[in-house]
Scaffold this motif. Sequence first.
Motif, PDB file in Angstrom:
ATOM      1  N   ILE A   5       0.840  -1.209   0.000  1.00 58.65           N
ATOM      2  CA  ILE A   5       0.000   0.000   0.000  1.00 58.65           C
ATOM      3  C   ILE A   5       0.865   1.245   0.000  1.00 58.65           C
ATOM      4  O   ILE A   5       0.641   2.192  -0.763  1.00 58.65           O
ATOM      5  N   LEU A   6       1.885   1.268   0.849  1.00 55.05           N
ATOM      6  CA  LEU A   6       2.763   2.438   0.925  1.00 55.05           C
ATOM      7  C   LEU A   6       3.553   2.622  -0.370  1.00 55.05           C
ATOM      8  O   LEU A   6       3.716   3.746  -0.853  1.00 55.05           O
ATOM      9  N   ILE A   7       4.051   1.524  -0.943  1.00 59.48           N
ATOM     10  CA  ILE A   7       4.828   1.625  -2.183  1.00 59.48           C
ATOM     11  C   ILE A   7       3.957   2.118  -3.330  1.00 59.48           C
ATOM     12  O   ILE A   7       4.377   2.957  -4.137  1.00 59.48           O
ATOM     13  N   GLN A   8       2.724   1.603  -3.408  1.00 66.93           N
ATOM     14  CA  GLN A   8       1.822   2.044  -4.466  1.00 66.93           C
ATOM     15  C   GLN A   8       1.505   3.523  -4.340  1.00 66.93           C
ATOM     16  O   GLN A   8       1.420   4.250  -5.339  1.00 66.93           O
ATOM     17  N   GLN A   9       1.346   3.993  -3.101  1.00 66.92           N
ATOM     18  CA  GLN A   9       1.047   5.400  -2.899  1.00 66.92           C
ATOM     19  C   GLN A   9       2.245   6.263  -3.299  1.00 66.92           C
ATOM     20  O   GLN A   9       2.089   7.302  -3.943  1.00 66.92           O
ATOM     21  N   GLU A  10       3.447   5.824  -2.945  1.00 63.62           N
ATOM     22  CA  GLU A  10       4.643   6.575  -3.331  1.00 63.62           C
ATOM     23  C   GLU A  10       4.835   6.564  -4.842  1.00 63.62           C
ATOM     24  O   GLU A  10       5.264   7.553  -5.431  1.00 63.62           O
ATOM     25  N   ALA A  11       4.508   5.439  -5.485  1.00 62.47           N
ATOM     26  CA  ALA A  11       4.647   5.348  -6.939  1.00 62.47           C
ATOM     27  C   ALA A  11       3.684   6.292  -7.644  1.00 62.47           C
ATOM     28  O   ALA A  11       4.034   6.939  -8.640  1.00 62.47           O
ATOM     29  N   SER A  12       2.468   6.391  -7.130  1.00 63.43           N
ATOM     30  CA  SER A  12       1.496   7.306  -7.743  1.00 63.43           C
ATOM     31  C   SER A  12       1.932   8.755  -7.601  1.00 63.43           C
ATOM     32  O   SER A  12       1.691   9.596  -8.474  1.00 63.43           O
ATOM     33  N   MET A  13       2.625   9.073  -6.496  1.00 65.00           N
ATOM     34  CA  MET A  13       3.138  10.434  -6.317  1.00 65.00           C
ATOM     35  C   MET A  13       4.279  10.728  -7.284  1.00 65.00           C
ATOM     36  O   MET A  13       4.403  11.836  -7.804  1.00 65.00           O
ATOM     37  N   SER A  14       5.116   9.719  -7.545  1.00 64.08           N
ATOM     38  CA  SER A  14       6.274   9.942  -8.412  1.00 64.08           C
ATOM     39  C   SER A  14       5.877  10.117  -9.868  1.00 64.08           C
ATOM     40  O   SER A  14       6.687  10.565 -10.685  1.00 64.08           O
ATOM     41  N   MET A  15       4.647   9.766 -10.213  1.00 63.25           N
ATOM     42  CA  MET A  15       4.194   9.911 -11.595  1.00 63.25           C
ATOM     43  C   MET A  15       3.951  11.364 -11.970  1.00 63.25           C
ATOM     44  O   MET A  15       3.791  11.691 -13.135  1.00 63.25           O
ATOM     45  N   GLY A  16       3.954  12.205 -10.979  1.00 62.89           N
ATOM     46  CA  GLY A  16       3.850  13.637 -11.245  1.00 62.89           C
ATOM     47  C   GLY A  16       2.406  14.097 -11.376  1.00 62.89           C
ATOM     48  O   GLY A  16       1.477  13.454 -10.904  1.00 62.89           O
ATOM     49  N   GLY A  17       2.203  15.236 -12.069  1.00 64.04           N
ATOM     50  CA  GLY A  17       0.885  15.837 -12.202  1.00 64.04           C
ATOM     51  C   GLY A  17       0.945  17.285 -11.759  1.00 64.04           C
ATOM     52  O   GLY A  17       2.021  17.859 -11.562  1.00 64.04           O
ATOM     53  N   SER A  18      -0.194  17.866 -11.597  1.00 66.83           N
ATOM     54  CA  SER A  18      -0.241  19.257 -11.168  1.00 66.83           C
ATOM     55  C   SER A  18       0.199  19.373  -9.718  1.00 66.83           C
ATOM     56  O   SER A  18       0.229  18.384  -8.978  1.00 66.83           O
ATOM     57  N   ALA A  19       0.536  20.600  -9.331  1.00 69.93           N
ATOM     58  CA  ALA A  19       0.988  20.828  -7.955  1.00 69.93           C
ATOM     59  C   ALA A  19      -0.104  20.456  -6.963  1.00 69.93           C
ATOM     60  O   ALA A  19       0.159  19.871  -5.917  1.00 69.93           O
ATOM     61  N   ALA A  20      -1.348  20.800  -7.298  1.00 74.53           N
ATOM     62  CA  ALA A  20      -2.469  20.487  -6.406  1.00 74.53           C
ATOM     63  C   ALA A  20      -2.645  18.976  -6.270  1.00 74.53           C
ATOM     64  O   ALA A  20      -2.913  18.455  -5.187  1.00 74.53           O
ATOM     65  N   SER A  21      -2.461  18.259  -7.406  1.00 74.36           N
ATOM     66  CA  SER A  21      -2.607  16.803  -7.381  1.00 74.36           C
ATOM     67  C   SER A  21      -1.514  16.164  -6.541  1.00 74.36           C
ATOM     68  O   SER A  21      -1.784  15.254  -5.752  1.00 74.36           O
TER      69      SER A  21
END
Length: 302
Positions: free
Chosen positions: A241-257
């Motif tokens: 769960i933690l790794i998946q959450q970190e991976a989704s953050m590393s994918m980038g996106g807008s600052a708000a996202s």
Amino acid sequence: MRALISSDFRRQSKGDKLFDIMNYIILSVILLVVLYPLIFIVVASVSEPDAVARGEVWLLPVGLNIDGYKEVLKNTDIWQGYANTIKYTVTGTLLNVCLTIPAAYALSRKELVGRNLLMGMITFTMFFGGGLIPTYLLVSGLHLNNTMWALIIPGAISVYNLIISRSYFVSNIPEELFEAGQMDGCSYFKFFFSVVLPLAKPILGVIVLMYAVGHWNSYFNALIYLRDRQLYPLQVILREILIQQEASMSMGGSAASVMEQQRIADMLKYGVIIVSTLPILCVYPFIQKYFVKGMMIGSVKG
């Protein structure tokens, strides 16, 4: 009782009083250092993530937010992981105790031929092991891969627990008891089950807690030996769960996202820690007295 302690304190010399005061101060500081991280995690897990990120959370919750627990507990894999971990912990601890206690008692008996040699060979394994690859080949050769036994059998006996159990039996089971039992026609097995085990409650509490905590926190062996997701223990699920959450953050996106993903990650992080440690925290108070007594007595000599 309080009056007795205060009178004893008054009778002490100035040096003894200063020594006691310094001990209280040092132990209090150690207590705060150890206890505060746990308090902070509990408080942060129910606080607003933004307040935690800004450093506003210290001892009391800021706001009230349990979304982290909701996100963690609504995941069905977590409940499957809980069931698996409970099964591995109960089965593994039962096997550990059933092997460790008889072996420790046998090694404590003076009439066991070659017991010092056996103890030396067992102790040798604490410092030298085959390593990961030979162990993996052994487990594969026994066809234990992708089964619960791959997490239980390789660590069936802890040498450290065996040593402290043996030390306990040497220190606390008088030879006179066995001699009296022999006069009454008591065999080794009957003496072990009728006399030794009832007297071994403190050391049983120690090794049960040590083995149970080890099984509960274990995840590395599951990563190595398990392939079926349905067999994953809780710790592996929470790690994913933690790794998946970190991976989704590393994918980038807008600052708000990115900020929102960071907010969710913080909520999950503290919730995961509480969910994974709560059962052990609930069990420990009930066997604490046995744990402390067994550790002190088992370390006297050996």
